[in-house]
Design an enzyme around this catalytic site. Structure first.
Site, PDB file in Angstrom:
ATOM      1  CE  LYS A 181      -4.311   1.134   2.382  1.00 36.02           C
ATOM      2  NZ  LYS A 181      -4.945   1.070   3.698  1.00 36.02           N
TER       3      LYS A 181
HETATM    4  C1  E4P Z   1      -8.418   1.936   3.759  1.00 36.00           C
HETATM    5  O1  E4P Z   1      -7.523   1.371   3.200  1.00 36.00           O
HETATM    6  C2  E4P Z   1      -8.234   2.719   4.989  1.00 36.00           C
HETATM    7  O2  E4P Z   1      -7.514   1.945   5.886  1.00 36.00           O
HETATM    8  C3  E4P Z   1      -9.523   3.078   5.667  1.00 36.00           C
HETATM    9  O3  E4P Z   1     -10.662   2.706   4.932  1.00 36.00           O
HETATM   10  C4  E4P Z   1      -9.568   4.438   6.270  1.00 36.00           C
HETATM   11  O4  E4P Z   1     -10.803   4.613   6.922  1.00 36.00           O
HETATM   12  P1  E4P Z   1     -11.075   5.809   7.962  1.00 36.00           P
HETATM   13  O5  E4P Z   1     -11.268   7.050   7.173  1.00 36.00           O
HETATM   14  O6  E4P Z   1     -12.348   5.399   8.652  1.00 36.00           O
HETATM   15  O7  E4P Z   1      -9.895   5.866   8.872  1.00 36.00           O
END
Ligand code: E4P
Length: 214
Positions: free
Chosen positions: A83
């Site tokens: 990522k």
């Molecule tokens: C996705 O890859 C992220 O980890 C995640 O969806 C972020 O979500 P949040 O905005 O609730 O922290």
């Protein structure tokens, strides 16, 4: 639509795996930090619980550092997805990682051109953060629709991973907008099957059937 769990909590992942409908996992540095465990060990355990794609995020902000981290992370398991943040250094790192055969999830996407660029550079997944856009009064779901249109116009195979989903309605709307994947916290995953009429209906069926027995 594929369902990913957005968590690094092993209990939640085990419970999700038992349902048999979890296709993958996304983690991020905040989710990992909440668990207070060694990062690589934790990611390895997640990869064993869920055999599908498991995103593990780099924390460097320069291309060289990101690629170095990515090369280490892919050694953890075959189902690791790297990522990378969608910043200029991240796009440079994306090209290198793709050339080396890694699968990459480009994260922190908030506008359609970021999604177009990472698709051109060979990302396997692009992660638009719906909830965080909604939080500031922008149209998170509109972004998914725009990315879907752009990807379909040019035949990009990059999968749209709708992220930052906060409630079941987000999942419904993302599915209608054509997201390939929805990644959600365990709480939302648990809420998706709920309906009070299902509970009331079942209660009545069982009560009626019990009368027959007596
Ligand atoms: C996705 O890859 C992220 O980890 C995640 O969806 C972020 O979500 P949040 O905005 O609730 O922290």
């Amino acid at each position: 639509m594929k369902f990913f769990l957005d968590t690094a909590n092993l209990d939640e992942l085990q419970a999700g795996a038992a349902m048999g409908i979890v296709d993958g996992v996304t983690t991020n540095p905040s989710l990992v930090a909440k668990e207070g465990k060694d990062f690589k060990t934790l990611v390895g355990q997640i990869c064993e619980i869920i055999p599908g794609p498991v995103s593990a995020e780099v924390v460097s902000t320069d291309c060289e550092g990101m690629v170095k981290e990515a090369r280490e992370l892919v050694k953890i398991a075959d189902n690791i997805i790297i990522k990378l943040p969608t910043i200029p250094e991240g796009v440079k790192a994306l090209k290198i990682c793709v050339e080396e055969g890694m699968k990459v999830n480009c994260t922190l996407i908030f506008q359609p051109l970021q999604a177009l660029i990472v698709a051109k550079a060979g990302a396997t997944y692009c992660s638009p953060f719906l909830g965080r856009l909604d939080d500031i009064g922008h149209d998170g779901m509109g972004l998914i629709e725009e990315i879907r249109l752009i990807y379909d116009n040019y035949g990009f195979k990059t999968e749209i991973l709708a992220a930052s989903l906060r409630h079941p309605l987000h999942v419904v709307q993302a599915a209608k907008a054509g997201a390939d994947i929805g990644t959600m916290p365990f709480k939302v995953f648990g809420q998706m099957l709920n309906h009070p009429l299902t509970d009331i209906g079942l209660e009545r069926f069982l009560a009626d059937f019990k009368k027959l027995q007596s």
